[in-house]
Design an enzyme around this catalytic site. Structure first.
Site, short mmCIF file in Angstrom:
data_model
loop_
_atom_site.label_atom_id
_atom_site.label_comp_id
_atom_site.label_asym_id
_atom_site.label_seq_id
_atom_site.Cartn_x
_atom_site.Cartn_y
_atom_site.Cartn_z
N ARG A 52 0.87 -1.18 0.00
CA ARG A 52 0.00 0.00 0.00
C ARG A 52 0.90 1.23 0.00
O ARG A 52 2.12 1.13 0.11
CB ARG A 52 -1.02 0.00 1.17
CG ARG A 52 -0.65 -0.67 2.43
CD ARG A 52 0.49 -0.05 3.17
NE ARG A 52 0.30 1.36 3.37
CZ ARG A 52 1.25 2.23 3.59
NH1 ARG A 52 2.52 1.83 3.65
NH2 ARG A 52 1.02 3.52 3.73
N GLY A 53 0.27 2.42 -0.13
CA GLY A 53 1.04 3.64 -0.32
C GLY A 53 1.12 3.92 -1.82
O GLY A 53 1.44 3.02 -2.61
N ALA A 54 0.82 5.17 -2.20
CA ALA A 54 0.63 5.47 -3.63
C ALA A 54 1.83 5.09 -4.51
O ALA A 54 1.67 4.35 -5.49
CB ALA A 54 0.26 6.95 -3.79
N ARG A 95 -7.18 0.00 -6.67
CA ARG A 95 -7.38 1.08 -5.69
C ARG A 95 -7.56 2.38 -6.46
O ARG A 95 -6.66 2.79 -7.22
CB ARG A 95 -6.21 1.16 -4.70
CG ARG A 95 -6.16 -0.07 -3.79
CD ARG A 95 -5.36 0.16 -2.54
NE ARG A 95 -6.05 1.01 -1.58
CZ ARG A 95 -5.46 1.50 -0.49
NH1 ARG A 95 -4.18 1.25 -0.25
NH2 ARG A 95 -6.13 2.25 0.36
N GLN A 196 -1.58 2.14 10.08
CA GLN A 196 -0.30 2.28 9.37
C GLN A 196 0.73 3.02 10.22
O GLN A 196 1.93 2.77 10.12
CB GLN A 196 -0.50 3.04 8.05
CG GLN A 196 -1.26 2.26 6.99
CD GLN A 196 -2.73 2.58 6.98
OE1 GLN A 196 -3.31 2.93 8.01
NE2 GLN A 196 -3.38 2.46 5.84
N ASP A 237 -1.84 10.81 -1.93
CA ASP A 237 -2.25 9.81 -2.92
C ASP A 237 -2.55 10.43 -4.27
O ASP A 237 -2.46 9.77 -5.30
CB ASP A 237 -3.47 9.04 -2.42
CG ASP A 237 -3.02 7.88 -1.57
OD1 ASP A 237 -2.57 8.13 -0.44
OD2 ASP A 237 -3.07 6.73 -2.07
N ASN A 247 -5.20 12.50 0.71
CA ASN A 247 -4.29 11.64 1.48
C ASN A 247 -5.13 10.90 2.53
O ASN A 247 -6.35 11.10 2.64
CB ASN A 247 -3.17 12.47 2.12
CG ASN A 247 -2.08 11.59 2.70
OD1 ASN A 247 -1.58 10.69 2.03
ND2 ASN A 247 -1.70 11.81 3.95
N LYS A 248 -4.49 10.06 3.27
CA LYS A 248 -5.15 9.20 4.26
C LYS A 248 -6.18 9.97 5.08
O LYS A 248 -5.92 11.09 5.53
CB LYS A 248 -4.08 8.59 5.18
CG LYS A 248 -4.58 7.69 6.28
CD LYS A 248 -5.48 6.57 5.82
CE LYS A 248 -4.89 5.73 4.71
NZ LYS A 248 -5.89 4.82 4.06
O1 MRU Z 1 -4.38 3.23 2.43
P1 MRU Z 1 -2.91 3.43 2.27
O2 MRU Z 1 -2.10 2.83 3.37
O3 MRU Z 1 -2.44 3.00 0.90
O4 MRU Z 1 -2.71 5.01 2.34
C1 MRU Z 1 -1.43 5.54 2.17
C2 MRU Z 1 -1.38 7.00 2.35
O5 MRU Z 1 -2.36 7.64 2.58
C3 MRU Z 1 -0.05 7.64 2.16
O6 MRU Z 1 0.05 8.80 2.93
C4 MRU Z 1 0.12 8.04 0.69
O7 MRU Z 1 -0.13 6.96 -0.16
C5 MRU Z 1 1.46 8.58 0.42
S1 MRU Z 1 2.69 7.32 0.45
C6 MRU Z 1 4.20 7.95 0.09
#
Ligand code: MRU
Length: 346
Positions: A52-54, A95, A196, A237, A247-248
């Protein structure tokens, strides 16, 4: 006494012609890599949060297109493209909010066009995307750290090595800022419902020996009022053309709190996270995930029977609450359409 630098964390590995992903659902308890040779199973792994993470899901999808080309070309070297396109569609749907997934697949599709034997050229491109991500993170780490004052920072979710090909975006700035002596302490939101912050950010910072204190998101207002935190530093994201940031979930609330308390708010994201086609944040699709993620914790039901849950996993922070957008091409102070377009040289 000399101490050696910790081994870099690598969430995505291409080895023995297969894709290996560090299963982030099992961290910090178990460090287990799962291996993949089927792009549809990789799409499920992205959806199910193995990775996970963009930026990390962008790099993962790039390698998954190599797997897709391999199996489709082996099945029919003349007419492999139709099945290949179906695999790409499955991957991109895994996603919806992280634009890096879409960006990486578009870039790989462009390379596949006109390739007689697609696998070698796609593998070369996937490796390039991975390498460029780490290089961008290092550059952003330097640029972002130069903005910092001495003191503590607060971060949300995990925008670290685990969320990228390595080093991290927000955590890249934090790693560099700590090495430079500009950060003395990191506060990390635990980040319900996937934790996370508690599981991943805390694990990464402990791995690097950076002093870290965990807090519930609800404690952030009280923390910022105390005055020691100088910057809130987060990843993204998707960033719209006007600087609105998805973002999250919980990031928007933090930005409001930061402005109220005179704390500055930094977003760290490579230009691959900027969606120039989205004029503002209203055009960013927000992923909704199953209610069960909110109704329970670590697989255990905690909510009273009969209650429902709302589970948008990202929110949009308006550009006017962002003090600095740090990209590998430069820093945009008080992001606007003009400042963001200037990054692209137009
Ligand atoms: O749901 P996730 O864990 O994929 O969410 C991730 C985030 O919100 C991060 O802050 C974002 O992807 C940036 S990662 C460098």
């Amino acid at each position: 006494m000399t101490t050696s630098a910790p081994e870099p964390i690598r969430p995505i590995v291409w080895r023995d012609n297969r894709l290996w992903l560090l299963d982030q659902r099992q961290l910090p308890e178990h460090e287990i890599y799962l291996d993949y040779d089927d792009p549809e199973v990789v799409a499920a792994a992205i959806r199910d949060m193995v990775v996970r993470g963009a930026p990390a899901i962008g790099v993962t999808a790039a390698y998954a297109t190599v797997l897709a080309a391999r199996r489709r070309y082996a099945a029919d070297p003349e007419r492999w493209r139709c099945g290949f396109e179906n695999d790409l569609a499955t991957l991109v749907a895994a996603r919806p909010t992280a634009i890096n997934l879409h960006w990486a697949i578009e870039r790989m599709r462009g390379i596949a066009t006109g390739a007689a034997d697609p696998e070698p050229v796609l593998l070369k491109e996937a490796r390039a995307i991975e390498d460029e991500d780490v290089t961008a993170n290092r550059a952003m780490g330097r640029l972002g750290a130069d903005l910092l004052d001495n003191g503590a920072v607060l971060t949300h979710c995990n925008a670290g090595a685990l969320a990228t090909a390595g080093f991290g975006t927000a955590l890249g700035v934090i790693r560099q800022g700590y090495a430079d002596g500009r950060i003395d302490h990191v506060f990390a939101d635990e980040t319900r419902p996937w934790m996370q912050g508690a599981r991943l950010t805390a694990w990464e910072l402990a791995h690097d020996g950076i002093p870290t204190t965990l807090l519930c998101e609800g404690a952030a207002a009280a923390l910022l009022r105390e005055g020691h935190v100088k910057w809130v530093i987060v990843g993204a994201d998707r960033v719209a053309a006007n600087g609105d940031v998805a973002n999250k979930i919980g990031t928007y609330g933090l930005a409001v709190l930061a402005r109220h308390h005179g704390v500055r708010f930094m977003v760290v994201a490579p230009t691959s996270t900027i969606d120039r086609a989205a004029t503002d944040g209203t055009q960013i699709p927000i992923e909704q995930r199953p209610a069960a993620e909110v109704l329970g914790c670590a697989g255990q039901r905690i909510a009273a029977p009969g209650v429902e849950a709302w589970n948008p996993v990202f929110d949009v922070t308006p550009a006017d609450l962002v003090d600095a957008l740090v990209t590998e091409r430069g820093v945009v102070i008080s992001p606007s359409c003009e400042g963001i377009e200037a990054l692209f040289g137009s």
